[in-house]
Motif scaffolding. Structure first.
Motif, short mmCIF file in Angstrom:
data_model
loop_
_atom_site.label_atom_id
_atom_site.label_comp_id
_atom_site.label_asym_id
_atom_site.label_seq_id
_atom_site.Cartn_x
_atom_site.Cartn_y
_atom_site.Cartn_z
N ASN A 1 0.81 -1.21 0.00
CA ASN A 1 0.00 0.00 0.00
C ASN A 1 0.84 1.26 0.00
O ASN A 1 0.33 2.36 0.21
CB ASN A 1 -0.93 0.02 1.22
N SER A 2 2.14 1.12 -0.24
CA SER A 2 3.04 2.26 -0.27
C SER A 2 3.28 2.67 -1.73
O SER A 2 3.86 1.91 -2.51
CB SER A 2 4.37 1.93 0.41
N LEU A 3 2.82 3.85 -2.08
CA LEU A 3 2.95 4.35 -3.44
C LEU A 3 4.24 5.12 -3.60
O LEU A 3 4.71 5.78 -2.66
CB LEU A 3 1.79 5.31 -3.78
N LEU A 4 4.81 5.07 -4.79
CA LEU A 4 5.90 5.97 -5.16
C LEU A 4 5.32 7.00 -6.12
O LEU A 4 4.85 6.65 -7.20
CB LEU A 4 7.06 5.21 -5.81
N VAL A 5 5.37 8.26 -5.72
CA VAL A 5 4.79 9.36 -6.49
C VAL A 5 5.90 10.36 -6.81
O VAL A 5 6.71 10.68 -5.93
CB VAL A 5 3.66 10.06 -5.71
N SER A 6 5.94 10.82 -8.04
CA SER A 6 6.90 11.86 -8.42
C SER A 6 6.15 13.15 -8.76
O SER A 6 4.97 13.12 -9.08
CB SER A 6 7.75 11.43 -9.61
N TYR A 7 6.87 14.25 -8.66
CA TYR A 7 6.36 15.52 -9.17
C TYR A 7 7.54 16.31 -9.70
O TYR A 7 8.70 16.04 -9.38
CB TYR A 7 5.57 16.30 -8.12
N ASN A 8 7.24 17.29 -10.55
CA ASN A 8 8.28 18.09 -11.19
C ASN A 8 8.40 19.45 -10.52
O ASN A 8 7.43 19.99 -9.99
CB ASN A 8 7.96 18.27 -12.68
N VAL A 9 9.62 19.99 -10.57
CA VAL A 9 9.93 21.30 -9.99
C VAL A 9 10.58 22.14 -11.07
O VAL A 9 11.43 21.65 -11.82
CB VAL A 9 10.85 21.17 -8.76
N ASN A 10 10.21 23.41 -11.13
CA ASN A 10 10.70 24.29 -12.17
C ASN A 10 10.72 25.71 -11.65
O ASN A 10 10.22 25.98 -10.54
CB ASN A 10 9.79 24.19 -13.40
N SER A 11 11.28 26.62 -12.42
CA SER A 11 11.25 28.04 -12.08
C SER A 11 10.67 28.83 -13.23
O SER A 11 10.91 28.51 -14.41
CB SER A 11 12.66 28.56 -11.76
N LEU A 12 9.92 29.87 -12.90
CA LEU A 12 9.39 30.76 -13.92
C LEU A 12 10.46 31.70 -14.47
O LEU A 12 10.22 32.40 -15.45
CB LEU A 12 8.22 31.57 -13.35
#
Length: 371
Positions: free
Chosen positions: A335-346
């Motif tokens: 029940n342990s998910l691996l989730v990614s997200y992206n990081v950026n700059s304007l």
């Protein structure tokens, strides 16, 4: 420099003043399943593997040094293909900056085997190019991916964008393609047009379930984004007749595709969860949101109900934005998910001043039934 900001960012900027259209997501009622009936809570730990491994590799400056999209596909031989869109390549300076001459391509792979990583691009070592060569007036960004033909092919949905002028934001999505690669050599075998007539980017997610591949797309209107669902029987997106969810059934007419839900990101995930389904997405009902949400359904076509906040991204603020969170089900542990997200700059100069900004972050999310 080319544009190291994904479509979701730029389109939100250019269309932030749009009113939400009168049409809405297709109404439906949730069926009965434990995935929906349960009240879930999330316990989240940041900096999950492989974040550290990718960071260390980036710091060497010997290949990939940062990118977005961040899809993953398991391959034969214990390998994982990490699928990226806009990508910076090395070198990296000793002080953690990157030179303004650092190569930048619109799509790439990083192939992982254990703790070993290698970068795959087009072109040559001295003159790297995108894996899918850009058309004369635009480029391709990568979306969701899967294997086909018993793992011999690595199939990636590629979004073609085109320039509409000379300004920084003068561009638009044009059409969908399937980029097919050899899963051993990673050579591009074919680039095949996919359905594109309904203003839906069919690249958000691919789910194999009960003999079908479900294709999750996003109708991106800038200020509002709607999920759509299509499917093909089997695993070949290029050779089969597509069907489109109408809100009550399936149609061969792409124009009949219904809005399933709103507030989804251009990249999100839909995976099996017990006797139902789990959708993970950044919250696009807020501009530049820090909120990562999980929704539940008894069907791969929704409705998506009972949202649970999985995480608030601490990087968000000032010029820094986070976006396009999704799960990596091939790397789920119970029940342990691996989730990614992206990081950026304007502010693009910040990406040269600090190489650590433009890298994916990974979180481990345990979903447990509330007491």
């Amino acid at each position: 420099m080319k544009r190291p900001l994904v479509a979701v960012v730029a389109l939100s900027l250019t269309a932030a003043g749009l009113a939400v259209p009168a049409a809405s997501a297709a109404p439906a009622s949730p069926a009965s399943c434990a995935a929906v009936q349960t009240n879930w809570t999330a316990k989240t730990t940041p900096h999950a593997a492989p974040e550290g491994l990718l960071n260390s590799y980036s710091n060497t400056g010997k290949g990939w040094t940062g990118a977005d999209s961040t899809y993953s596909v398991p391959l034969s031989g214990g390998r994982t293909a990490w699928i990226f869109s806009d990508t910076f390549l090395g070198p990296v300076n000793a002080d953690g900056t990157r030179p303004k001459t650092a190569p930048f391509v619109n799509n790439s792979f990083v192939i992982q085997r254990g703790t070993q990583l290698r970068t795959v691009t087009g072109g040559t070592a001295s003159n790297p190019t995108a894996l899918v060569p850009p058309p004369s007036n635009g480029w391709y960004w990568f979306g969701a991916a899967q294997t086909s033909k018993a793992g011999k092919n690595l199939d990636v949905v590629a979004l073609r964008f085109e320039k509409t002028g000379t300004g920084q934001w003068d561009w638009r999505w044009a059409s969908n393609y399937l980029a097919r690669f050899d899963s051993k050599t990673f050579k591009l075998k074919s680039l095949t047009p996919l359905p594109s007539a309904a203003n839906v980017q069919w690249s958000g997610w691919l789910l194999r379930d009960r003999g079908y591949t479900y294709v999750y797309g996003v109708e991106d209107l800038g200020a509002s984004k709607y999920q759509h669902v299509a499917r093909v029987r089997g695993d070949d997106l290029s050779a089969k007749q597509w069907e489109y969810w109408t809100g009550s059934g399936w149609s061969a007419d792409e124009a009949a595709s219904a809005r399933v839900t709103d507030g989804v990101a251009n990249e999100h995930s839909v995976t099996r969860w017990g006797d139902g389904y789990l959708m993970v997405t950044h919250n696009t009902k807020e501009l530049f949101s820090k909120s990562v949400l999980g929704y539940f359904s008894c069907s791969p076509t929704g409705p998506w109900v009972k949202p649970v906040e999985l995480y608030q991204t601490p990087e968000t603020g000032g010029n820094i934005i986070t976006y396009n969170s999704h799960e990596h089900p091939d790397l789920r542990r119970g029940n342990s998910l691996l989730v990614s997200y992206n990081v950026n700059s304007l502010v693009s100069d910040e990406l040269y001043g600090d190489v650590s900004i433009y890298r994916p972050r990974f979180i481990s999310v345990s979903l447990v039934a509330a007491k």
